[in-house]
Design a protein around this motif. Structure first.
Motif, PDB file in Angstrom:
ATOM      1  N   ARG A  23       0.749  -1.304   0.013  1.00 32.28           N
ATOM      2  CA  ARG A  23      -0.211   0.003  -0.001  1.00 32.28           C
ATOM      3  C   ARG A  23       0.873   1.259   0.000  1.00 32.28           C
ATOM      4  N   MET A  24       2.074   1.335   1.044  1.00 32.64           N
ATOM      5  CA  MET A  24       2.802   2.558   0.921  1.00 32.64           C
ATOM      6  C   MET A  24       3.446   2.569  -0.183  1.00 32.64           C
ATOM      7  N   ALA A  25       3.956   1.704  -0.903  1.00 29.81           N
ATOM      8  CA  ALA A  25       4.630   1.738  -2.265  1.00 29.81           C
ATOM      9  C   ALA A  25       3.909   2.123  -3.370  1.00 29.81           C
ATOM     10  N   ARG A  26       2.597   1.649  -3.509  1.00 26.05           N
ATOM     11  CA  ARG A  26       1.884   2.196  -4.536  1.00 26.05           C
ATOM     12  C   ARG A  26       1.310   3.453  -4.377  1.00 26.05           C
ATOM     13  N   ASP A  27       0.907   3.851  -3.144  1.00 24.07           N
ATOM     14  CA  ASP A  27       0.389   5.342  -2.802  1.00 24.07           C
ATOM     15  C   ASP A  27       1.581   6.308  -3.193  1.00 24.07           C
ATOM     16  N   ILE A  28       3.094   5.958  -2.925  1.00 25.87           N
ATOM     17  CA  ILE A  28       4.106   6.853  -3.152  1.00 25.87           C
ATOM     18  C   ILE A  28       4.193   6.895  -4.835  1.00 25.87           C
ATOM     19  N   GLY A  29       4.093   5.779  -5.285  1.00 25.50           N
ATOM     20  CA  GLY A  29       4.114   5.660  -6.747  1.00 25.50           C
ATOM     21  C   GLY A  29       3.050   6.646  -7.549  1.00 25.50           C
ATOM     22  N   MET A  30       1.740   6.436  -7.129  1.00 26.16           N
ATOM     23  CA  MET A  30       0.920   7.238  -7.587  1.00 26.16           C
ATOM     24  C   MET A  30       1.086   8.897  -7.351  1.00 26.16           C
ATOM     25  N   GLY A  31       1.741   9.071  -6.336  1.00 20.22           N
ATOM     26  CA  GLY A  31       1.910  10.628  -6.042  1.00 20.22           C
ATOM     27  C   GLY A  31       2.870  11.276  -6.767  1.00 20.22           C
ATOM     28  N   VAL A  32       3.942  10.147  -7.151  1.00 21.80           N
ATOM     29  CA  VAL A  32       5.066  10.663  -8.017  1.00 21.80           C
ATOM     30  C   VAL A  32       4.571  10.998  -9.192  1.00 21.80           C
ATOM     31  N   ILE A  33       3.965   9.780  -9.905  1.00 19.79           N
ATOM     32  CA  ILE A  33       3.357   9.983 -11.311  1.00 19.79           C
ATOM     33  C   ILE A  33       2.256  11.241 -11.336  1.00 19.79           C
ATOM     34  N   GLY A  34       1.359  11.536 -10.514  1.00 19.83           N
ATOM     35  CA  GLY A  34       0.745  12.431 -10.370  1.00 19.83           C
ATOM     36  C   GLY A  34       1.415  14.030 -10.192  1.00 19.83           C
ATOM     37  N   ALA A  35       2.518  14.058  -9.696  1.00 17.89           N
ATOM     38  CA  ALA A  35       3.300  15.078  -9.561  1.00 17.89           C
ATOM     39  C   ALA A  35       4.130  15.472 -10.585  1.00 17.89           C
ATOM     40  N   LEU A  36       4.399  14.810 -11.632  1.00 16.14           N
ATOM     41  CA  LEU A  36       5.742  14.841 -12.808  1.00 16.14           C
ATOM     42  C   LEU A  36       4.812  15.009 -14.080  1.00 16.14           C
ATOM     43  N   PRO A  37       4.539  16.233 -14.847  1.00 17.65           N
ATOM     44  CA  PRO A  37       3.878  16.318 -15.751  1.00 17.65           C
ATOM     45  C   PRO A  37       4.426  15.585 -17.060  1.00 17.65           C
ATOM     46  N   GLY A  38       5.578  15.200 -17.291  1.00 12.60           N
ATOM     47  CA  GLY A  38       6.091  14.347 -18.441  1.00 12.60           C
ATOM     48  C   GLY A  38       5.650  13.127 -18.197  1.00 12.60           C
ATOM     49  N   LEU A  39       5.694  12.395 -17.058  1.00 15.49           N
ATOM     50  CA  LEU A  39       5.328  10.970 -16.706  1.00 15.49           C
ATOM     51  C   LEU A  39       3.872  11.019 -16.830  1.00 15.49           C
ATOM     52  N   ARG A  40       3.036  11.964 -16.245  1.00 19.98           N
ATOM     53  CA  ARG A  40       1.863  12.154 -16.550  1.00 19.98           C
ATOM     54  C   ARG A  40       1.082  11.847 -17.970  1.00 19.98           C
ATOM     55  N   ARG A  41       1.903  12.671 -18.855  1.00 20.71           N
ATOM     56  CA  ARG A  41       1.340  12.714 -20.292  1.00 20.71           C
ATOM     57  C   ARG A  41       1.758  11.630 -20.852  1.00 20.71           C
ATOM     58  N   THR A  42       2.510  10.767 -20.409  1.00 21.82           N
ATOM     59  CA  THR A  42       3.172   9.323 -20.794  1.00 21.82           C
ATOM     60  C   THR A  42       1.838   8.430 -20.661  1.00 21.82           C
ATOM     61  N   PHE A  43       1.269   8.630 -19.497  1.00 22.38           N
ATOM     62  CA  PHE A  43       0.247   7.683 -18.921  1.00 22.38           C
ATOM     63  C   PHE A  43      -1.088   8.052 -19.936  1.00 22.38           C
ATOM     64  N   ILE A  44      -1.088   9.356 -19.942  1.00 23.29           N
ATOM     65  CA  ILE A  44      -2.439   9.731 -20.807  1.00 23.29           C
ATOM     66  C   ILE A  44      -2.158   9.520 -22.158  1.00 23.29           C
ATOM     67  N   ARG A  45      -1.109   9.262 -22.783  1.00 22.04           N
ATOM     68  CA  ARG A  45      -1.115   8.829 -24.035  1.00 22.04           C
ATOM     69  C   ARG A  45      -1.180   7.572 -24.080  1.00 22.04           C
ATOM     70  N   GLU A  46      -0.791   6.619 -23.216  1.00 25.84           N
ATOM     71  CA  GLU A  46      -0.953   5.180 -23.367  1.00 25.84           C
ATOM     72  C   GLU A  46      -2.366   5.126 -23.264  1.00 25.84           C
ATOM     73  N   ALA A  47      -3.175   5.533 -22.311  1.00 23.80           N
ATOM     74  CA  ALA A  47      -4.643   5.384 -22.110  1.00 23.80           C
ATOM     75  C   ALA A  47      -5.434   5.592 -23.456  1.00 23.80           C
ATOM     76  N   ALA A  48      -4.692   6.559 -24.177  1.00 23.95           N
ATOM     77  CA  ALA A  48      -5.497   7.077 -25.416  1.00 23.95           C
ATOM     78  C   ALA A  48      -5.061   6.076 -26.678  1.00 23.95           C
ATOM     79  N   GLY A  49      -4.103   5.278 -26.158  1.00 22.61           N
ATOM     80  CA  GLY A  49      -3.697   4.190 -27.385  1.00 22.61           C
ATOM     81  C   GLY A  49      -2.772   4.944 -28.336  1.00 22.61           C
ATOM     82  N   LEU A  50      -2.036   6.003 -27.990  1.00 25.40           N
ATOM     83  CA  LEU A  50      -1.045   6.702 -29.028  1.00 25.40           C
ATOM     84  C   LEU A  50       0.124   6.366 -29.104  1.00 25.40           C
ATOM     85  N   ASN A  51       0.802   5.439 -28.148  1.00 22.35           N
ATOM     86  CA  ASN A  51       2.177   4.973 -27.909  1.00 22.35           C
ATOM     87  C   ASN A  51       2.109   3.890 -28.917  1.00 22.35           C
ATOM     88  N   GLY A  52       3.364   3.673 -29.448  1.00 22.37           N
ATOM     89  CA  GLY A  52       3.923   2.418 -30.123  1.00 22.37           C
ATOM     90  C   GLY A  52       3.577   2.756 -31.659  1.00 22.37           C
TER      91      GLY A  52
END
Length: 420
Positions: free
Chosen positions: A380-409
């Protein structure tokens, strides 16, 4: 160059159809329509009678169609018939916690405004997507639909494949595509082995109406027994995909509607006001199923026939549509060059394109489910920290958004909204 007729390639050889597709769910008709638009003759063999397959009733299922899946439907002329029933997904909020205690302060928030292409995707109910595809199949002069027919044997040779139906009919094709689900008979008859396991989880699926607007926001709430997805539908309605242990799910599903809602409410929360059921309730056991290969002599697998994954990321149908887009491109390009598109060398291109991505998706969904579907303090601690880090970094967040949209690859042409 104009598409050469089959006889120009296989002089003297008679084929009843260019491509036989086994399975009439969503992937089969979508593939058939894309291929038929390129001048190929396609036959769909569906074990279900047409009236059952085309039943307009709501069975609880809805799909989060990624942006690239929407583009593919646009490219094959299907999106216009679906668009009025589609709800854009403008934001995704991911949280962790326990039922009745509220979410952790660490979370991920993805907003479509962070990418230039538009909404990350659209939510579409199965009944609308399925009926639109079936209507288009019926209207197509290049697609033959054989409903209520079951394939009981298949035999591949150097030039094609012969299918034997339970009715006694025989069908000769240049290529057979298995789109017949996780228990694929096509794969089994071809000797394709599978890796997989049950998760001991069951998805409780329904739709709810709520007092307040959802504003196009999708929510994923991770709890120890499994995730709860609250996905926006048209009007003030949301689709619920609620994973519980198999034992808990059976007990919850057996409850009367009012009691069912009493169990759901502390998990759902009150952020959308009062909720009520909008249709029937369903359950689906959850498992992983991955074919060892996506091809065999004169055989290609797409969708759940090749890879059935946990719905934790809502990517099952999107992965199937990407299979379809890649396979269509391989087939059509080979056909235009005068190649035998059902030969091993052509099918190897399809497998090389799709196998790694599908294995990676299976691994990712399996790992996410194991990481989040537990109450271990360290996890629980590891995943909460991981989510906090992703949420705080615009570049990483954008990568996840593009993955959800199917735009990578490496995207096939149809996934870019381009014609074949």
């Amino acid at each position: 160059m104009d598409n050469p007729p089959p006889a120009a390639i296989f002089s003297g050889m008679k084929f009843d159809t260019d491509i036989a597709i086994i399975g009439g769910g969503l992937n089969g008709p979508a593939l058939a329509l894309a291929l038929a638009a390129s001048g190929l003759r396609v036959t769909i063999i569906d074990a279900l009678p047409f009236a059952i397959r085309n039943d307009a009733g709501f069975d609880g299922r809805s799909y989060a169609l990624a942006l690239t899946s929407v583009r593919m439907l646009e490219a094959i002329g299907m999106w216009e018939a679906i668009a009025d029933h589609a709800q854009p997904m403008l934001e995704i909020k991911v949280t962790d916690g326990r039922a009745g205690e509220g979410p952790s302060p660490f979370f991920m928030h993805f907003d479509h405004a962070e990418i230039e292409e538009g909404p990350m995707g659209h939510m579409v109910e199965d009944r609308h997507l399925r009926s639109a595809l079936m209507d288009a199949v019926v209207a197509s002069k290049d697609v033959q639909m054989m409903s209520g027919e079951e394939v009981i044997a298949q035999e591949a040779d150097m030039t094609g494949i012969t299918l034997v139906l339970a009715s006694g009919k025989r069908l000769r094709a240049r290529l057979c595509v298995g789109a017949d689900g996780r228990g694929s008979g096509t794969a089994e008859r071809a000797g394709i082995k599978r890796t997989g396991w049950a998760y001991g989880q069951t998805a409780l699926v329904c739709a709810v109406s709520h007092e307040l607007p959802h504003n196009g926001i999708a929510h994923q709430f991770f709890m120890p027994p499994g995730p709860l997805a609250i996905l926006p539908l048209t009007a003030n309605r949301s689709s619920i995909v609620w994973s519980e242990t198999a034992q808990n799910a059976a007990a919850i599903h057996a409850l009367a509607d009012a009691d069912y809602l009493d169990v759901l409410r502390p998990r759902f929360g009150d952020f959308l006001g009062e909720i009520s059921l909008a249709g029937a309730r369903y359950t689906y056991p959850l498992s992983l199923s991955l074919a060892h290969t996506m091809v065999a002599p004169r055989i290609a697998l797409v969708g759940d026939s090749a890879h059935g994954v946990h719905p934790i990321a809502g990517q099952g149908l999107n992965a199937g549509f990407r299979d379809i887009a890649a396979l269509c491109e391989v087939i059509v390009d080979a056909h235009r060059r005068g190649e035998d598109f059902g030969a091993a060398v052509a099918l190897a291109r399809y497998q090389e394109w799709r196998r790694f991505d599908n294995a990676a998706l299976a691994l990712a969904t399996d790992s996410f489910n194991r990481l989040f579907s537990n109450d271990n303090a360290f996890a629980r601690m590891a995943r909460d920290i991981g989510m906090g880090v992703i949420g705080a970094l615009p570049g990483l967040r954008r990568t996840f958004i593009r993955e959800a949209a199917g735009l990578n690859g490496e995207l096939p042409r149809l996934m870019r909204g381009l014609p074949l």
